[in-house]
Design an enzyme around this catalytic site. Structure first.
Site, PDB file in Angstrom:
ATOM      1  CG  ASP A  54      -0.321  -0.159   2.514  1.00 12.17           C
ATOM      2  OD1 ASP A  54       0.926  -0.227   2.578  1.00 12.17           O
ATOM      3  OD2 ASP A  54      -1.049  -0.222   3.531  1.00 12.17           O
ATOM      4  CB  SER A  55       4.572   1.734   0.006  1.00  8.54           C
ATOM      5  OG  SER A  55       4.808   0.578  -0.772  1.00  8.54           O
ATOM      6  CG  ASP A  93       0.390  -4.150   2.015  1.00  7.19           C
ATOM      7  OD1 ASP A  93       0.521  -5.051   2.868  1.00  7.19           O
ATOM      8  OD2 ASP A  93       1.207  -3.217   1.865  1.00  7.19           O
ATOM      9  CE  LYS A 123       3.196  -5.929   3.860  1.00  9.52           C
ATOM     10  NZ  LYS A 123       2.665  -4.793   4.646  1.00  9.52           N
ATOM     11  CD  GLU A 125       0.549  -1.762   8.015  1.00  8.55           C
ATOM     12  OE1 GLU A 125       0.273  -1.015   8.978  1.00  8.55           O
ATOM     13  OE2 GLU A 125       1.041  -1.337   6.948  1.00  8.55           O
ATOM     14  CD  GLU A 192       7.807  -0.455   7.899  1.00  6.97           C
ATOM     15  OE1 GLU A 192       6.884  -1.155   7.443  1.00  6.97           O
ATOM     16  OE2 GLU A 192       8.057   0.703   7.490  1.00  6.97           O
TER      17      GLU A 192
HETATM   18  O1  KIV Z   1       3.562  -1.133   1.706  1.00  6.08           O
HETATM   19  C1  KIV Z   1       4.743  -1.531   1.690  1.00  6.08           C
HETATM   20  O2  KIV Z   1       5.483  -1.260   0.747  1.00  6.08           O
HETATM   21  C2  KIV Z   1       5.218  -2.344   2.809  1.00  6.08           C
HETATM   22  C3  KIV Z   1       6.652  -2.742   2.847  1.00  6.08           C
HETATM   23  C4  KIV Z   1       7.578  -1.638   2.753  1.00  6.08           C
HETATM   24  C5  KIV Z   1       6.956  -3.684   3.921  1.00  6.08           C
HETATM   25  O3  KIV Z   1       4.450  -2.689   3.652  1.00  6.08           O
END
Ligand code: KIV
Length: 278
Positions: A54-55, A93, A123, A125, A192
């Site tokens: 989600d980055s 994510d 993924k 969190e 992280e």
């Molecule tokens: O969203 C993301 O890119 C991440 C990683 C940097 C671990 O969660």
């Protein structure tokens, strides 16, 4: 929030996920983010896992936090990545607000993501508080990569991105978060922003691969945001990033050369043109 389940969940894993897990103790595991088809084409041969993170909200859309990512965005980018994936595990994510309310919400969201992209897993969190959610997905044969420590979906611009594990309480919380998501059946854990000795100790005691980002070289693998290692992200660069290229500069130079070619009329040339057929 329901308490984490006490039972250890056993799932039938896909060969790709099994292969990924088997790397623990064999060699270090290489992971990067990917959001697009051409980037996936370039990265896939060099990576064990590609994360549609989600980055993407910050890196491609210029938002201040990852919280602006939504489900449609994640699915679109997941589809683009899956069009070029060859061998790497692809994980997507679950974006903030799409899964936290209940294990059933997480299941419905994860199913939609996987049905519409064909990716290998998701993924999410959170540690102990999310163990019930992880277990629900795993029971439904969905591969889950957990994410503990600094949780960008919870970081506000006020709280910032805070490194954790500095106090005994935080260290104990992180260790129990790792245990909880492992017991719930996560196939790996992203760790992280955790101070080195705490991250190293969790990695040493964790039965599944631990993937560090701002954590420890003792983790089983490392992940970074691809645009960070390429020098392509123009926002804040955390201390844990190493730049392996400077593509902002290279792109600027290419654009300047194109500008020069157009204004000096050295582009387009004969070979770029189309003529009527004889
Ligand atoms: O969203 C993301 O890119 C991440 C990683 C940097 C671990 O969660």
């Amino acid at each position: 929030m329901p308490p984490p389940r006490a039972v250890t969940i056993i799932m039938v894993e896909s060969p790709r996920i099994e292969q990924f897990k088997s790397l623990k103790g064999q060699r270090k595991i290489v992971c990067l983010t990917a959001y697009s088809a051409p980037m996936t084409h370039a990265l896939d041969p060099h990576c064990d896992l590609l994360l549609v993170g989600d980055s993407v909200a910050m890196v491609l859309y210029g938002m201040d936090t990852t919280q602006g990512a939504d489900l449609d965005m994640m699915i679109r980018h997941g589809q683009a990545v899956m069009r070029r994936r060859q061998t790497a595990v692809v994980i997507i994510d679950l974006p903030a607000g799409s899964y936290e309310n209940s294990p059933e919400q997480a299941l419905a969201t994860a199913r939609r993501v996987l049905d519409e992209t064909g990716a290998d897993g998701v993924k999410l969190e959170g540690g102990s508080q999310m163990a019930g959610h992880v277990a629900r997905l795993v029971e439904s044969d969905i591969a889950v990569l957990a994410h503990i420590g600094l949780l960008p979906q919870k970081a506000t611009s006020k709280s910032g991105f805070r490194i954790t594990g500095r106090t005994a309480e935080e260290a104990e919380q992180l260790a129990s978060d790792a245990r909880a998501v492992c017991d719930a059946g996560a196939f790996g854990i992203v760790m992280e922003g955790i101070i080195e000795p705490v991250a190293a100790s969790i990695a040493a005691n964790c039965p599944v691969p631990t993937i560090g980002i701002g954590a420890s070289p003792a983790c089983d693998g490392q992940i970074l945001v691809t645009e960070d290692i390429l020098g392509l992200y123009d926002g804040f660069t955390p201390k844990f990033v190493e730049k392996f290229a400077d593509l902002q500069t290279d792109i600027g130079a290419a654009a300047a050369a194109f500008h020069e070619a157009v204004v000096s009329e050295t582009f387009p040339l004969e070979q770029h043109l189309f003529w009527p057929k004889q």
